[in-house]
Motif scaffolding. Structure first.
Motif, PDB file in Angstrom:
ATOM      1  N   SER A 256       0.888  -1.155   0.000  1.00  0.00           N
ATOM      2  CA  SER A 256       0.000   0.000   0.000  1.00  0.00           C
ATOM      3  C   SER A 256       0.931   1.210   0.000  1.00  0.00           C
ATOM      4  CB  SER A 256      -0.946  -0.016   1.204  1.00  0.00           C
ATOM      5  OG  SER A 256      -1.908   1.029   1.104  1.00  0.00           O
ATOM      6  N   ALA A 257       0.436   2.380   0.292  1.00  0.00           N
ATOM      7  CA  ALA A 257       1.282   3.568   0.223  1.00  0.00           C
ATOM      8  C   ALA A 257       0.810   4.639   1.200  1.00  0.00           C
ATOM      9  CB  ALA A 257       1.284   4.133  -1.198  1.00  0.00           C
ATOM     10  N   MET A 258       1.742   5.498   1.583  1.00  0.00           N
ATOM     11  CA  MET A 258       1.368   6.605   2.469  1.00  0.00           C
ATOM     12  C   MET A 258       0.460   7.592   1.736  1.00  0.00           C
ATOM     13  SD  MET A 258       4.740   9.014   2.751  1.00  0.00           S
ATOM     14  CE  MET A 258       5.411   9.894   1.315  1.00  0.00           C
ATOM     15  N   GLY A 259       0.310   7.418   0.413  1.00  0.00           N
ATOM     16  CA  GLY A 259      -0.645   8.211  -0.336  1.00  0.00           C
ATOM     17  C   GLY A 259      -2.063   8.044   0.185  1.00  0.00           C
ATOM     18  N   PHE A 260      -2.292   7.039   1.013  1.00  0.00           N
ATOM     19  CA  PHE A 260      -3.583   6.804   1.666  1.00  0.00           C
ATOM     20  C   PHE A 260      -4.089   8.068   2.362  1.00  0.00           C
ATOM     21  CE2 PHE A 260      -6.075   5.672   5.386  1.00  0.00           C
ATOM     22  CZ  PHE A 260      -6.933   4.676   4.954  1.00  0.00           C
ATOM     23  N   TYR A 261      -3.157   8.845   2.936  1.00  0.00           N
ATOM     24  CA  TYR A 261      -3.548   9.968   3.793  1.00  0.00           C
ATOM     25  C   TYR A 261      -3.753  11.278   3.033  1.00  0.00           C
ATOM     26  CZ  TYR A 261      -1.834   6.541   7.097  1.00  0.00           C
ATOM     27  OH  TYR A 261      -1.637   5.374   7.790  1.00  0.00           O
ATOM     28  N   GLY A 262      -3.343  11.327   1.758  1.00  0.00           N
ATOM     29  CA  GLY A 262      -3.450  12.563   1.014  1.00  0.00           C
ATOM     30  C   GLY A 262      -2.514  13.628   1.564  1.00  0.00           C
ATOM     31  N   ASP A 263      -2.792  14.876   1.258  1.00  0.00           N
ATOM     32  CA  ASP A 263      -1.971  16.003   1.714  1.00  0.00           C
ATOM     33  C   ASP A 263      -2.338  16.319   3.158  1.00  0.00           C
ATOM     34  OD1 ASP A 263      -0.697  18.446   2.184  1.00  0.00           O
ATOM     35  OD2 ASP A 263      -0.991  19.127   0.125  1.00  0.00           O
ATOM     36  N   THR A 264      -1.378  16.133   4.073  1.00  0.00           N
ATOM     37  CA  THR A 264      -1.642  16.367   5.497  1.00  0.00           C
ATOM     38  C   THR A 264      -1.114  17.714   5.976  1.00  0.00           C
ATOM     39  OG1 THR A 264       0.395  15.411   6.400  1.00  0.00           O
ATOM     40  CG2 THR A 264      -1.382  13.874   5.835  1.00  0.00           C
ATOM     41  N   GLY A 265      -0.483  18.473   5.089  1.00  0.00           N
ATOM     42  CA  GLY A 265       0.082  19.757   5.496  1.00  0.00           C
ATOM     43  C   GLY A 265       1.143  19.571   6.567  1.00  0.00           C
ATOM     44  N   THR A 266       1.064  20.347   7.644  1.00  0.00           N
ATOM     45  CA  THR A 266       2.030  20.206   8.748  1.00  0.00           C
ATOM     46  C   THR A 266       1.517  19.235   9.810  1.00  0.00           C
ATOM     47  OG1 THR A 266       1.057  22.102   9.895  1.00  0.00           O
ATOM     48  CG2 THR A 266       2.910  22.544   8.405  1.00  0.00           C
ATOM     49  N   ARG A 267       0.336  18.688   9.618  1.00  0.00           N
ATOM     50  CA  ARG A 267      -0.279  17.783  10.598  1.00  0.00           C
ATOM     51  C   ARG A 267       0.336  16.396  10.485  1.00  0.00           C
ATOM     52  NH1 ARG A 267      -4.916  14.548   9.755  1.00  0.00           N
ATOM     53  NH2 ARG A 267      -5.054  15.578   7.713  1.00  0.00           N
ATOM     54  N   ALA A 268       0.821  15.883  11.603  1.00  0.00           N
ATOM     55  CA  ALA A 268       1.368  14.528  11.622  1.00  0.00           C
ATOM     56  C   ALA A 268       0.230  13.521  11.728  1.00  0.00           C
ATOM     57  CB  ALA A 268       2.325  14.362  12.793  1.00  0.00           C
ATOM     58  N   VAL A 269       0.321  12.440  10.944  1.00  0.00           N
ATOM     59  CA  VAL A 269      -0.713  11.407  10.970  1.00  0.00           C
ATOM     60  C   VAL A 269      -0.076  10.039  11.154  1.00  0.00           C
ATOM     61  CG1 VAL A 269      -2.298  12.734   9.500  1.00  0.00           C
ATOM     62  CG2 VAL A 269      -0.693  11.124   8.448  1.00  0.00           C
ATOM     63  N   ASP A 270      -0.841   9.131  11.765  1.00  0.00           N
ATOM     64  CA  ASP A 270      -0.400   7.740  11.844  1.00  0.00           C
ATOM     65  C   ASP A 270      -1.522   6.849  11.328  1.00  0.00           C
ATOM     66  OD1 ASP A 270      -2.256   7.568  13.895  1.00  0.00           O
ATOM     67  OD2 ASP A 270      -0.761   7.410  15.497  1.00  0.00           O
ATOM     68  N   GLU A 271      -1.436   5.562  11.640  1.00  0.00           N
ATOM     69  CA  GLU A 271      -2.376   4.606  11.059  1.00  0.00           C
ATOM     70  C   GLU A 271      -3.822   4.815  11.506  1.00  0.00           C
ATOM     71  OE1 GLU A 271       1.727   2.708  11.248  1.00  0.00           O
ATOM     72  OE2 GLU A 271       0.452   3.853  12.619  1.00  0.00           O
ATOM     73  N   SER A 272      -4.030   5.612  12.543  1.00  0.00           N
ATOM     74  CA  SER A 272      -5.391   5.864  13.012  1.00  0.00           C
ATOM     75  C   SER A 272      -6.113   6.919  12.185  1.00  0.00           C
ATOM     76  CB  SER A 272      -5.362   6.316  14.480  1.00  0.00           C
ATOM     77  OG  SER A 272      -4.695   7.564  14.607  1.00  0.00           O
ATOM     78  N   ALA A 273      -5.394   7.606  11.296  1.00  0.00           N
ATOM     79  CA  ALA A 273      -5.981   8.683  10.502  1.00  0.00           C
ATOM     80  C   ALA A 273      -6.830   8.128   9.365  1.00  0.00           C
ATOM     81  CB  ALA A 273      -4.885   9.588   9.944  1.00  0.00           C
ATOM     82  N   PRO A 274      -7.891   8.843   8.980  1.00  0.00           N
ATOM     83  CA  PRO A 274      -8.733   8.408   7.862  1.00  0.00           C
ATOM     84  C   PRO A 274      -8.052   8.694   6.531  1.00  0.00           C
ATOM     85  CG  PRO A 274      -9.480  10.534   8.649  1.00  0.00           C
ATOM     86  CD  PRO A 274      -8.380  10.101   9.589  1.00  0.00           C
ATOM     87  N   PRO A 275      -8.564   8.140   5.439  1.00  0.00           N
ATOM     88  CA  PRO A 275      -7.979   8.439   4.128  1.00  0.00           C
ATOM     89  C   PRO A 275      -8.226   9.886   3.731  1.00  0.00           C
ATOM     90  CG  PRO A 275      -9.993   7.142   3.881  1.00  0.00           C
ATOM     91  CD  PRO A 275      -9.670   7.176   5.337  1.00  0.00           C
ATOM     92  N   GLY A 276      -7.337  10.397   2.870  1.00  0.00           N
ATOM     93  CA  GLY A 276      -7.489  11.747   2.361  1.00  0.00           C
ATOM     94  C   GLY A 276      -8.364  11.768   1.125  1.00  0.00           C
ATOM     95  N   ASP A 277      -8.251  12.852   0.375  1.00  0.00           N
ATOM     96  CA  ASP A 277      -9.035  13.022  -0.843  1.00  0.00           C
ATOM     97  C   ASP A 277      -8.125  12.991  -2.067  1.00  0.00           C
ATOM     98  OD1 ASP A 277     -11.506  13.442   0.553  1.00  0.00           O
ATOM     99  OD2 ASP A 277     -10.793  15.462   1.046  1.00  0.00           O
ATOM    100  N   GLY A 278      -8.646  12.509  -3.180  1.00  0.00           N
ATOM    101  CA  GLY A 278      -7.885  12.521  -4.423  1.00  0.00           C
ATOM    102  C   GLY A 278      -7.628  11.134  -4.964  1.00  0.00           C
ATOM    103  N   PHE A 279      -6.865  11.089  -6.051  1.00  0.00           N
ATOM    104  CA  PHE A 279      -6.632   9.830  -6.757  1.00  0.00           C
ATOM    105  C   PHE A 279      -5.910   8.799  -5.896  1.00  0.00           C
ATOM    106  CE2 PHE A 279      -3.540   7.428  -9.482  1.00  0.00           C
ATOM    107  CZ  PHE A 279      -4.459   6.518  -9.983  1.00  0.00           C
ATOM    108  N   LEU A 280      -4.771   9.171  -5.297  1.00  0.00           N
ATOM    109  CA  LEU A 280      -3.998   8.181  -4.543  1.00  0.00           C
ATOM    110  C   LEU A 280      -4.721   7.697  -3.284  1.00  0.00           C
ATOM    111  CD1 LEU A 280      -0.236   9.196  -4.866  1.00  0.00           C
ATOM    112  CD2 LEU A 280      -1.487   7.375  -6.022  1.00  0.00           C
ATOM    113  N   PRO A 281      -5.336   8.583  -2.488  1.00  0.00           N
ATOM    114  CA  PRO A 281      -6.076   8.059  -1.333  1.00  0.00           C
ATOM    115  C   PRO A 281      -7.179   7.072  -1.725  1.00  0.00           C
ATOM    116  CG  PRO A 281      -5.671  10.396  -1.034  1.00  0.00           C
ATOM    117  CD  PRO A 281      -5.238  10.062  -2.437  1.00  0.00           C
ATOM    118  N   SER A 282      -7.946   7.417  -2.758  1.00  0.00           N
ATOM    119  CA  SER A 282      -9.019   6.502  -3.162  1.00  0.00           C
ATOM    120  C   SER A 282      -8.439   5.199  -3.708  1.00  0.00           C
ATOM    121  CB  SER A 282      -9.925   7.162  -4.201  1.00  0.00           C
ATOM    122  OG  SER A 282      -9.213   7.485  -5.379  1.00  0.00           O
ATOM    123  N   LEU A 283      -7.315   5.282  -4.412  1.00  0.00           N
ATOM    124  CA  LEU A 283      -6.642   4.080  -4.900  1.00  0.00           C
ATOM    125  C   LEU A 283      -6.212   3.195  -3.737  1.00  0.00           C
ATOM    126  CD1 LEU A 283      -5.118   2.308  -6.994  1.00  0.00           C
ATOM    127  CD2 LEU A 283      -3.185   3.878  -6.733  1.00  0.00           C
TER     128      LEU A 283
END
Length: 299
Positions: free
Chosen positions: A114-141
């Motif tokens: 899989s890929a960290m693309g799951f999270y989409g653009d997180t800006g300066t916010r740190a995310v881990d595995e508990s975060a939901p998917p982001g928006d866009g092509f790679l997160p939906s993929l």
């Protein structure tokens, strides 16, 4: 861990090649999935587009590892190539998950890329595995990619998803393109350089995959990224220090967008991704810092 039989799809890629080398060096039997007639006893034929894999060749495998998929950065993202990226992952994952589930003795673990693309653009916010998917092509993929492993999960096979970051390696992937530029003194930050890049040394990525294969209590998503993501500007400066080259040639955002099209959003986007579950599980990084990772890639 005692010697195991492990099937690997994507064995000729950057990560697959390194994983197979590591496993065989430690005496494990590796079965490589190939899209042609097998030429050696350690090859098994599969055709993910047709949903076919020679399940007999998977008999006795303790683990099935799927790292197959068309390269995200291999070419500009046309609609046709985006379909290729998507289909190569979803069809391959579904084919192997169904095959694993159908075996009289299923593997102990199905480890799927899989890929960290799951999270989409997180800006300066740190995310881990508990975060939901982001928006866009790679997160939906990535969401669909992981869902395609459902047949293995439903059959009770321990299923792990390796959400890969940017792999620091001398050839292949993003760094395979960066190293020649920086060595030539043509490197520089991309855009304003403030976007976070979550990287991982190739050595640590392979070690993490093996850790996940061996750890019977672990399942679900794991971020394969170093503990402290850095900005593109910080990584650019580190490349200059380690390679003893100037980093005077920034690439403005409009130039990247013109050259890469939609994919430029992945280069300019910020992903501050933490490997929380790996660390909590006791995994130790050999090259956690960026300078260490760059030097390891040059060794």
């Amino acid at each position: 861990m005692e010697a195991s039989r492990i099937a690997v799809a994507g064995a000729s890629g950057l990560i697959g090649t390194a994983l197979v080398r590591s496993l065989t060096a430690d005496g494990h039997e590796v079965v490589r999935l190939v899209r042609r007639r097998p030429r050696t006893d350690d090859e098994v034929e599969w055709d993910p587009e047709r949903g076919y894999v020679d399940a007999v060749g998977l008999t006795g495998c303790d683990a099935v590892v799927n790292l197959a998929g068309a390269g995200i950065a291999d070419r500009r993202w046309s609609d046709a190539y985006k379909r290729t990226i998507r289909d190569s992952r979803l069809l391959g994952t579904a084919t192997l998950a169904e095959a694993a589930a159908s075996l009289d003795r299923p593997p102990r673990v199905f480890l799927n890329g899989s890929a960290m693309g799951f999270y989409g653009d997180t800006g300066t916010r740190a995310v881990d595995e508990s975060a939901p998917p982001g928006d866009g092509f790679l997160p939906s993929l990535c969401v669909e990619w992981e869902e395609a492993a459902a047949p293995a999960q439903e059959a009770g096979v321990r299923t792990v998803f390796a959400r890969t970051g940017l792999v620091v390696a001398p050839k292949g992937g993003a760094w395979g393109r960066l190293f020649p530029l920086f060595k030539a003194g043509l490197g520089g930050k991309m855009g304003d350089g403030r976007q976070y890049w979550s990287y991982i040394a190739l050595h640590d990525h392979v070690a993490a995959l093996r850790f996940l294969i061996d750890s019977d209590a672990l399942s679900g998503p794991f971020n394969l990224t170093a503990p402290e993501p850095l900005t593109n500007g910080e990584i650019t400066a580190a490349m200059g220090r380690v390679l003893h080259r100037p980093t005077l040639f920034p690439v403005p955002a409009p130039v990247l967008k013109a050259a890469l099209g939609e994919m430029a959003s992945e280069v300019l986007g910020s992903q501050r991704v933490l490997p929380t579950r790996l660390l909590e599980s006791g995994f130790t990084f050999a090259f956690p810092g960026i300078e260490e990772a760059i030097r390891a890639a040059q060794a």
